[in-house]
Scaffold this active site. Structure first.
Site, short mmCIF file in Angstrom:
data_model
loop_
_atom_site.label_atom_id
_atom_site.label_comp_id
_atom_site.label_asym_id
_atom_site.label_seq_id
_atom_site.Cartn_x
_atom_site.Cartn_y
_atom_site.Cartn_z
N LYS A 1 0.70 -1.16 0.05
CA LYS A 1 0.02 0.00 0.08
C LYS A 1 0.92 1.31 -0.02
CE LYS A 1 -4.39 -1.55 0.29
NZ LYS A 1 -5.43 -0.88 -0.84
N ASP B 1 -17.18 -10.48 -4.34
CA ASP B 1 -17.88 -9.63 -5.12
C ASP B 1 -17.08 -9.10 -6.39
OD1 ASP B 1 -16.23 -6.65 -4.54
OD2 ASP B 1 -16.32 -8.06 -2.85
N GLY C 1 -15.98 -12.90 0.69
CA GLY C 1 -15.90 -11.51 -0.23
C GLY C 1 -15.81 -11.80 -1.51
N GLU D 1 -9.55 -13.97 -4.23
CA GLU D 1 -10.61 -13.28 -3.18
C GLU D 1 -10.59 -14.22 -2.42
OE1 GLU D 1 -13.39 -9.94 -4.23
OE2 GLU D 1 -13.90 -11.74 -5.42
N SER E 1 -9.13 -0.11 6.50
CA SER E 1 -8.94 -1.03 7.85
C SER E 1 -7.58 -1.25 8.27
CB SER E 1 -9.49 -2.48 7.36
OG SER E 1 -8.48 -2.76 6.36
N SER F 1 1.16 -9.65 -0.34
CA SER F 1 0.90 -8.22 -0.45
C SER F 1 1.14 -7.43 0.80
CB SER F 1 -0.66 -8.14 -0.74
OG SER F 1 -1.65 -8.63 0.25
#
Length: 332
Positions: free
Chosen positions: A64, A221, A219, A215, A89, A315
């Site tokens: 990030k 989606d 979750g 994923e 989060s 990650s």
């Protein structure tokens, strides 16, 4: 949400490989060149030549930082003075906080009350103002927008921002520059910023590479969105992969995923725990649940990659060790 690709941003309008190259220049000397690890055991187990890009060794403990610094470094002097606001989060929160500290930009972070304590503490430690909310009763985007209007602050969202996506794409750019061309690249997916950016970079540097997003099953989606080509949503999914609890892909990331990604798969929390334990024990690295998503798809045989050169993005590595120790102790 029944948003079609036609109603979202044009995939190439805002983010391209040229933008990723520019982000890499901005990050030079500020982000770590993270290591690539290999494992003979993993290669034997999968029949592939596997390269783990270890973003758990990135500044703030996750990829990030790339997107956060990329975006904040492009702000005008006036925008910097007004400050930056975001919602996260944890990993994006820490990244924005550190980037703001390095660039002398005031930052404030809207975080859920149940975000891992280690991520809350680190965010405050980097100098950001932490604003907690109850995710069961409050929509973070609405709260963030309200505060931004009151303060005149610039919102830098966790994933749905061209400069953030470009920054995240530098992870795949580095990986391919470090190890050469790939046949398959596995990338975790929450809101799709890392997946979008990495897919763009991979196809620019290794055109035949198949990019696959992973994923948590609870979750899913993005996976449903990918196959239906209509934006799907999920509300506060119950998964240990807290970095992938995003409600839906964004107006930028949704079309980019459809345009550049070849497949999407999901993994269960039980499988995540197994692969985390494996990575901790065999590679001797601390990996958080979201960080293990891509590796899990490979290690569990969901993705068959025998005979291929496979890149796996690890990650992040920000975990609450006390909580994670208890989870790993009961891993199936």
């Amino acid at each position: 949400m029944t948003l079609s690709p036609a109603e979202t941003a044009t995939p190439e309008a805002e983010t391209s490989y040229a933008a990723i190259e520019q982000a890499a220049l901005r990050l030079n000397g500020h982000a770590h060149l993270t290591p690539v690890m290999t494992s003979r055991t993993v290669n034997d187990r999968t029949g592939a030549e596997v390269f783990f890009k270890c973003e758990n060794f990135q500044r703030t403990g996750s990829f990030k930082f790339r997107g956060a610094y990329s975006a904040l470094s492009k702000l005008t002097p006036e925008q910097r003075q007004q400050g930056v606001l975001t919602f996260s989060s944890g990993n994006h929160a820490q990244a924005i906080a550190l980037a703001g500290k390095l660039l002398n930009i005031p930052t404030a972070i809207v975080m859920p009350q149940d975000a891992p304590a280690v991520k809350q503490a680190a965010t405050s430690g980097y100098g950001a103002e932490v604003i907690l909310y109850d995710r069961a009763s409050t929509k973070r985007e609405e709260l963030c927008q309200q505060i931004a209007e009151e303060r005149g602050a610039v919102i830098i969202p966790p994933y749905d921002h061209p400069d953030v996506i470009a920054g995240q794409g530098t992870a795949a750019k580095e990986l391919i520059e470090q190890v050469g061309s790939l046949d398959v690249l596995l990338v975790c997916c929450g809101g799709g910023g890392l997946l979008s950016g990495c897919a763009i970079a991979a196809h620019a540097l290794s055109p035949h590479c198949r990019v696959i997003g992973v994923e948590p099953a609870a979750g899913d989606d993005a996976t449903r969105s990918f196959y239906s080509r209509t934006l799907q949503t999920v509300h506060n999914p119950n998964t240990i992969a807290d970095g992938a609890r995003t409600p839906f892909l964004g107006k930028y990331t949704f079309p980019l995923v459809l345009h550049h990604v070849q497949d999407m798969v999901t993994v269960t929390d039980e499988a995540l725990l197994r692969s985390m334990a494996f990575l901790w024990e065999r590679l001797k690295i601390v990996v958080e649940p979201t960080g293990a998503l891509a590796a899990t798809a490979l290690l569990e045989g969901i993705i068959k990659a025998s005979g291929n050169r496979v890149g796996v993005i690890i990650s992040g590595g920000n975990v609450d060790l006390t909580k994670m120790a208890s989870l790993l102790a009961i891993a199936p």
